[in-house]
Each structure stands twice: as structure tokens, then as C-alpha cells.
Enzyme design. Structure first.
Site, PDB file in Angstrom:
ATOM      1  N   TYR A  31       0.833  -1.197   0.000  1.00 33.30           N
ATOM      2  CA  TYR A  31       0.000   0.000   0.000  1.00 33.30           C
ATOM      3  C   TYR A  31       0.870   1.250   0.000  1.00 33.30           C
ATOM      4  CZ  TYR A  31      -4.236   2.730   0.789  1.00 33.30           C
ATOM      5  OH  TYR A  31      -5.273   3.615   0.629  1.00 33.30           O
ATOM      6  N   SER A  37     -17.798  -3.900  -6.192  1.00 33.47           N
ATOM      7  CA  SER A  37     -17.010  -3.607  -4.986  1.00 33.47           C
ATOM      8  C   SER A  37     -17.816  -2.714  -4.054  1.00 33.47           C
ATOM      9  CB  SER A  37     -15.708  -2.899  -5.379  1.00 33.47           C
ATOM     10  OG  SER A  37     -16.000  -1.614  -5.913  1.00 33.47           O
TER      11      SER A  37
END
Length: 327
Positions: free
Chosen positions: A53, A152
Site C-alpha cells: 500500500y 465492490s
């Protein structure tokens, strides 16, 4: 108290995190103690554990970046807050914990008594969806918005918020079994991705001029959106579910004048004033409390089973979000 703690990063994130016991902290002056109601496992949480990330906390670290809690204790001098109030857990503060101490002045309260699972998912995906619809292209009622990864969490919120604003959506998914749930949610057009996406979107929308597309997949999927938006349109990337960098053909840039932008909610948090944040979250919290804004929940796990929860959240083919609860 319980914490979902990890001390190393790498592949197989569920093997790197474990539930550990620690003494429950007491709030100091000007602080409150929140007890966990629920906290989701987002793709960004998994990528943080694997080390992929954009922002990584120092190790050892507690997992989680959002959630909702209930005020369990007040520190000295705290006023205007009551035991039992609900509040959002600190963004990026390691929210997979049964108890968290928060400064009372920074507390962002939300309506109590609703669905804690839905309220726990307020901080990341709903504001992302809202800002994607408002910060890049000036849209008017009746306009169309194109998005991939529409099944999503962000994608489902985009459908609902777009409908509330009078916008139409073209929602692109990668599995045929994801079509019907999005149609039931209110998606105007739901299509399975493919090389002929632009032609099918044009047919389904009556060749509507689509000026905004939202990309959470990356790879060649980005260019399929770029080929589908109108000349001069904008594609905004906010994720890479394919694991690949965005690929846009020169023809989309040169001959179609398409703009590719990026969005990361963390930058908005850094730049938005407290009043702007309160206005956005206040509106979204009220919508969630009234049941007007929701996303599907696949499963819940107690903190003690965080390894199972992370393994499931990291796997594909789910029908909704995985969340952690106190147990």
C-alpha cells in the site's frame, strides 16, 4: 482488550496477523475510551499487511483503518459526550482492536442505534464514492457515469449516490453472477467487461456522451474505459484490482483527448478542513442511519478469528464485505 497485531509484512497476510491480549487502557484528561462495534477489512488493509500500500505504519502495527465504536468511558474534563454515544474510529489508527482511546475534541459522532456493520464502513468507501462523483467532472442530472469493479464496496455506493443525484450509471463487472445484484441495487446498465465494451455501452445507453469513468482495476481495463468515454472525457483511477499498472493506448490520449487522473482519499483528508469533513460525513452518516446507503456484507468474524477473516477478505469471489466484531 484484544488487538489484531502484525509484526512482519509479506505474502499470505493472514499468516502474519494474530489476535493478542493487552491491558485495556484508561482514557486520560480530554480523552474517551471507545469499545469496538464493528470494523471492516478493506483491500487497502490487506495491501498494508503485504507491504504493497501507499502508506505503511511502523511495525509492529494493529490492522484496520476504519470502524465504529461506542463510548465506554470518559476522561477527566470531557463534556458534550455521553457514555453509549457512537463515534467513528480514528482513520488509519489501527481499528482492529476491542478498545481505542481517542481525544474527545477529535471525536466524530454518528447516529446511534442503526446497523453497526453499515456504519462501520462509513469512513473509506462512501466518501470515496461521493468524491469521485463530484471532484473531477461537473455532472448534471441525467448525465451518465461509467465504472468498473462495480460490485465492490465503492462501486455499490457509486450506484446509490449517483441515483440520489439523478445520474445514470453503467456498471462493469468481471463475473456474470455479479450482474443481477447490481441491477437489483439500481444500476441502470450492468455489463460484463470485455474487448467490445465500448460498442456495448454505446448500444445500451443510446450512444450517450459519458464524460466520467471510474477505474479500480487497472491494466488493460483502464483503456477499455478510455475507449468508451466521450472525446475529452476523464478516467479516474483509484485502485488496481488486477495488480497491474494502468494501461492506456496512445490513441486514447492523442486522438480522443482522454485525461487520466488518480484519486487517493488520504490526500483529501490532508487537505479538507474539519468543516468540510464534517459536512461530508454528516450527510453520509444520516443516509446510512436511514437505510438509504448500504453495501453487502459477506461475513462477520470476532477479533479472535482475525486470521480466518483476513484470509477470506483477501480471496476473490466474495459477495460483500468481511467485518470484524468484538466477539
Amino acid at each position: 482488550m484484544q488487538l489484531a497485531l502484525y509484526e512482519t509484512r509479506g505474502a499470505e497476510p493472514h499468516t502474519r496477523i494474530a489476535c493478542v491480549d493487552r491491558p485495556t487502557p484508561a482514557p486520560g484528561a480530554g480523552e474517551v475510551l471507545l469499545e469496538l462495534l464493528a470494523a471492516p477489512i478493506n483491500p487497502s488493509d490487506v495491501l498494508t499487511i503485504t507491504g504493497q500500500y501507499g502508506a505503511l505504519p511502523p511495525l509492529p502495527a494493529v490492522g484496520g483503518n476504519e470502524g465504529v465504536g461506542r463510548v465506554a468511558a470518559l476522561g477527566e474534563g470531557v463534556t458534550g459526550v455521553a457514555i453509549g454515544d457512537w463515534a467513528l474510529l480514528p482513520v488509519g489508527g489501527g481499528t482492529w482492536a476491542s478498545h481505542i482511546v481517542v481525544k474527545a475534541a477529535a471525536l466524530m459522532r454518528v447516529p446511534a442505534g442503526g446497523d453497526p456493520l453499515q456504519m462501520a464502513m462509513l469512513t473509506v468507501n462512501p466518501p470515496t464514492a461521493s468524491l469521485l462523483l463530484s471532484e473531477f467532472v461537473a455532472l448534471n442530472a441525467g448525465d451518465w457515469v461509467l465504472q468498473n469493479a462495480a460490485n465492490s464496496g465503492v462501486g455499490e455506493y457509486v450506484i446509490q449516490l449517483a441515483k440520489a443525484r439523478g445520474l445514470h450509471t453503467v456498471s462493469v463487472v468481471r463475473r456474470a453472477d455479479a450482474v443481477a445484484p447490481l441491477e437489483a441495487l439500481g444500476g441502470d446498465v450492468v455489463l460484463v467487461d470485455g474487448p467490445d465494451l465500448a460498442a456495448r455501452v454505446a448500444e445500451a445507453t443510446g450512444k450517450a456522451k459519458i464524460r466520467l469513468a471510474l477505474d479500480a482495476v487497472g491494466g488493460t481495463a483502464t483503456d477499455r474505459l478510455a475507449q468508451t468515454v466521450a472525446i475529452g472525457g476523464t478516467v479516474v483511477n483509484y485502485g488496481a484490482m488486477s495488480g497491474e499498472a494502468c494501461k492506456v493506448a496512445p490513441g486514447s490520449f492523442v486522438f480522443r483527448n482522454v485525461t487520466l487522473r488518480g484519486f487517493w482519499l488520504a490526500f483529501w483528508f490532508r487537505e479538507a478542513s474539519p468543516a468540510q469533513q464534517q459536512a461530508l460525513f454528516g450527510d453520509l452518516a444520516q443516509r446510512i442511519a436511514r437505510g438509504e446507503l448500504a453495501t453487502r456484507v459477506h461475513a462477520t468474524f470476532p477479533l479472535s478469528r482475525v486470521q480466518e477473516a483476513v484470509a477470506l477478505a483477501a480471496a476473490g469471489g466474495r459477495q460483500g464485505k468481511v467485518l470484524l466484531t468484538p466477539g
